[in-house]
Write a protein that holds these residues in place. Structure first.
Motif, PDB file in Angstrom:
ATOM      1  N   TRP A  90       3.981 -14.649 -10.642  1.00 13.20           N
ATOM      2  CA  TRP A  90       2.673 -15.290 -10.766  1.00 13.20           C
ATOM      3  C   TRP A  90       2.701 -16.450 -11.756  1.00 13.20           C
ATOM      4  O   TRP A  90       1.922 -17.398 -11.621  1.00 13.20           O
ATOM      5  CB  TRP A  90       1.600 -14.274 -11.155  1.00 13.20           C
ATOM      6  N   SER A 106       0.469 -16.476 -16.866  1.00 16.36           N
ATOM      7  CA  SER A 106       0.109 -16.408 -15.447  1.00 16.36           C
ATOM      8  C   SER A 106      -1.387 -16.576 -15.244  1.00 16.36           C
ATOM      9  O   SER A 106      -1.829 -17.326 -14.358  1.00 16.36           O
ATOM     10  CB  SER A 106       0.585 -15.087 -14.837  1.00 16.36           C
ATOM     11  N   LEU A 113      -3.461 -19.647 -13.375  1.00 15.57           N
ATOM     12  CA  LEU A 113      -4.325 -19.334 -12.239  1.00 15.57           C
ATOM     13  C   LEU A 113      -5.762 -19.773 -12.519  1.00 15.57           C
ATOM     14  O   LEU A 113      -6.479 -20.197 -11.598  1.00 15.57           O
ATOM     15  CB  LEU A 113      -4.272 -17.836 -11.941  1.00 15.57           C
ATOM     16  N   PRO A 163      -2.200 -10.102 -10.849  1.00 17.83           N
ATOM     17  CA  PRO A 163      -1.656  -9.781 -12.180  1.00 17.83           C
ATOM     18  C   PRO A 163      -2.397  -8.683 -12.929  1.00 17.83           C
ATOM     19  O   PRO A 163      -1.771  -7.934 -13.688  1.00 17.83           O
ATOM     20  CB  PRO A 163      -1.769 -11.115 -12.942  1.00 17.83           C
TER      21      PRO A 163
END
Length: 272
Positions: free
Chosen positions: A254, A161, A165, A216
């Motif tokens: 996510w 995740s 990102l 997260p």
């Protein structure tokens, strides 16, 4: 002949793994980057842990251990989100991405290569910080196989995740210096409101934790605390439980959102 040639071309996974090997060699050749990446979270843990270490409301658990357990999780965010965001921006700024665009490598293979780099560096970071925490703060490694399994899936979901990102947010920066400023600010703020620097997390205003719950980092650190702290320490969580199903759900969401954002925002050059 064209059919035979197309069949002979390696797939995205093979190209991605090959790219991952190249990323790892390049990373470990840059001694300054290696030292900074691994030392900063560990040094922060040692300094803050030494300053803040003391008894807590739970017998047998010190504030240094609470801090260390969360910072082990925070460390893998540093090696994924921070490093990848600045690394992708640097690749774009130097023209490396533009050159890669002229090869058969798809964006997915580039992402896989970054994932391989993050997986190795994050594993090394986790081992380093856990070792320091055990030696300096008396943190105990889990003896329950279920906790090792929890460590594995929190680690995997966390790095996937945060890497995706990091790739997505790299599109916001026009230069490496700009990327460093953006990710360090976000990372620092999230560390404070996610209960990394303030232990236990119940000492934080609820509104801060509610905001952190959308990201997260809070859930990664909570998952790591469930692994490295005794079961009684769950009383120091905001919900009074480790909420492991929710940890898995938020991180999985996510991962999907990060993949979509990375695919939509990724660009080979700064020209629109």
């Amino acid at each position: 002949m064209s059919t035979a040639t197309s069949r002979a071309l390696p797939g995205p996974l093979s190209l991605g793994l090959a790219r991952g090997g190249s990323e790892l060699r390049q990373f470990f050749r840059n001694k300054e980057q290696v030292v900074f990446t691994f030392s900063l979270p560990a040094v922060l843990m040692v300094l803050l842990g030494s300053i803040l270490d003391g008894p807590t409301a739970l017998d047998g658990v010190t504030s240094g251990q609470l801090l260390a357990a969360g910072m082990i999780g925070s460390g893998i965010v540093s090696t994924s989100f921070n490093s990848i965001a600045t690394g992708v921006t640097a690749d774009r700024e130097t023209g490396a991405l533009k050159r890669l665009r002229g090869t058969p490598m798809a964006p997915a293979s580039y992402f896989i290569g970054k994932m391989a780099l993050v997986a190795v560096s994050s594993l090394a970071q986790t081992v380093l910080m856990a070792g320091v925490a055990v030696l300096l703060f008396g943190l105990e490694l889990p003896s329950d196989p279920a906790k090792w399994l929890t460590l594995l899936w929190v680690f995997a979901l966390g790095i996937v995740s945060c890497t995706l990102l990091g790739i997505a947010i790299s599109s916001l920066a026009k230069s490496t210096n700009g990327a460093v400023a953006i990710v360090q600010m976000l990372y620092l703020v999230l560390q404070f409101i996610s209960g990394v620097f303030v232990s236990p997390i119940t000492h934080l205003p609820k509104v801060m934790v509610d905001i952190a719950s959308f990201f997260p980092l809070k859930w990664i650190c909570q998952g790591f605390r469930s692994v490295f702290l005794p079961d009684g320490a769950v009383r120091m969580e905001m919900a009074g439980t480790w909420e492991l199903p929710r940890v898995a759900l938020v991180l999985a969401i996510w991962c999907v959102a990060g993949a979509v954002l990375a695919r939509l925002t990724f660009r080979w050059t700064d020209t629109k």
